[in-house]
Design a protein around this motif. Structure first.
Motif, short mmCIF file in Angstrom:
data_model
loop_
_atom_site.label_atom_id
_atom_site.label_comp_id
_atom_site.label_asym_id
_atom_site.label_seq_id
_atom_site.Cartn_x
_atom_site.Cartn_y
_atom_site.Cartn_z
N ALA A 1 0.83 -1.20 0.00
CA ALA A 1 0.00 0.00 0.00
C ALA A 1 0.86 1.25 0.00
O ALA A 1 1.81 1.35 0.76
N HIS A 2 0.56 2.19 -0.88
CA HIS A 2 1.18 3.50 -0.88
C HIS A 2 0.16 4.55 -0.44
O HIS A 2 0.50 5.68 -0.21
N TRP A 3 -1.09 4.14 -0.36
CA TRP A 3 -2.20 5.04 0.01
C TRP A 3 -3.02 4.31 1.05
O TRP A 3 -3.72 3.36 0.72
N GLY A 4 -2.96 4.69 2.26
CA GLY A 4 -3.78 4.03 3.27
C GLY A 4 -3.32 2.60 3.51
O GLY A 4 -2.14 2.28 3.41
N ASP A 5 -4.29 1.72 3.79
CA ASP A 5 -3.96 0.35 4.18
C ASP A 5 -4.22 -0.69 3.09
O ASP A 5 -3.95 -1.86 3.29
N THR A 6 -4.78 -0.30 1.96
CA THR A 6 -5.16 -1.26 0.93
C THR A 6 -4.03 -1.43 -0.08
O THR A 6 -3.66 -0.49 -0.78
N ALA A 7 -3.48 -2.65 -0.13
CA ALA A 7 -2.42 -2.96 -1.10
C ALA A 7 -3.04 -3.26 -2.46
O ALA A 7 -4.21 -3.62 -2.55
N MET A 8 -2.23 -3.11 -3.51
CA MET A 8 -2.68 -3.48 -4.86
C MET A 8 -2.74 -5.00 -4.90
O MET A 8 -1.73 -5.68 -4.66
N PRO A 9 -3.92 -5.58 -5.18
CA PRO A 9 -4.03 -7.04 -5.21
C PRO A 9 -3.14 -7.66 -6.29
O PRO A 9 -2.81 -7.02 -7.29
N LEU A 10 -2.81 -8.91 -6.06
CA LEU A 10 -2.07 -9.67 -7.07
C LEU A 10 -2.95 -9.83 -8.30
O LEU A 10 -4.18 -9.86 -8.19
N PRO A 11 -2.35 -9.95 -9.49
CA PRO A 11 -3.15 -10.13 -10.71
C PRO A 11 -4.13 -11.31 -10.61
O PRO A 11 -5.25 -11.21 -11.10
N SER A 12 -3.72 -12.37 -9.96
CA SER A 12 -4.60 -13.54 -9.84
C SER A 12 -5.86 -13.23 -9.03
O SER A 12 -6.87 -13.90 -9.15
N GLU A 13 -5.80 -12.19 -8.21
CA GLU A 13 -6.95 -11.79 -7.39
C GLU A 13 -7.83 -10.75 -8.08
O GLU A 13 -8.86 -10.37 -7.55
N ARG A 14 -7.41 -10.26 -9.27
CA ARG A 14 -8.18 -9.22 -9.92
C ARG A 14 -8.47 -9.45 -11.39
O ARG A 14 -8.88 -8.54 -12.07
N GLY A 15 -8.26 -10.61 -11.91
CA GLY A 15 -8.63 -10.83 -13.30
C GLY A 15 -7.61 -11.58 -14.12
O GLY A 15 -7.80 -11.80 -15.30
N GLY A 16 -6.50 -11.97 -13.51
CA GLY A 16 -5.50 -12.75 -14.22
C GLY A 16 -4.30 -11.95 -14.65
O GLY A 16 -4.25 -10.74 -14.46
#
Length: 114
Positions: free
Chosen positions: A82-97
């Motif tokens: 996370a660079h903004w708050g507490d939410t990290a960028m999900p892995l590609p496998s968690e968001r559409g491949g």
């Protein structure tokens, strides 16, 4: 050179410079298929923070930052802390491949045009 000619030269140069800036920051059409495939709108919106920063906030933060485009493309392709708050960028496998380098570049160009 006369004052009048200098004035014209300066005005023309300023106009060309401004046109170049407009072209550099021209809004790019949303790559809707990629945005949908990667579920971008689950966390982001165009202009207001949601679960993650808005695309406009991202563009404002990273515009003019050296290597920002490459860093954002890597983050899209691999996820990241996370660079903004507490939410990290999900892995590609968690968001559409998986996302190709070309598709990551297309998404980042679009975001940075906001």
């Amino acid at each position: 050179m006369s004052y009048a000619r200098w004035s014209i030269l300066i005005a023309c140069s300023a106009g060309l410079f401004a046109a170049g800036l407009d072209a550099a920051h021209a809004r790019i059409d949303e790559p809707t298929e990629l945005v949908d495939q990667q579920h971008c709108m689950f966390c982001h919106t165009s202009d207001a923070p949601f679960l993650a920063p808005s695309f406009r906030q991202i563009a404002d933060r990273y515009r003019g930052v050296p290597n920002a485009t490459a860093m954002l493309e890597i983050k899209l392709r691999k996820g990241g802390r996370a660079h903004w708050g507490d939410t990290a960028m999900p892995l590609p496998s968690e968001r559409g491949g998986p996302l190709s380098a070309e598709d990551a570049h297309k998404l980042v160009e679009w975001v940075m045009s906001q």
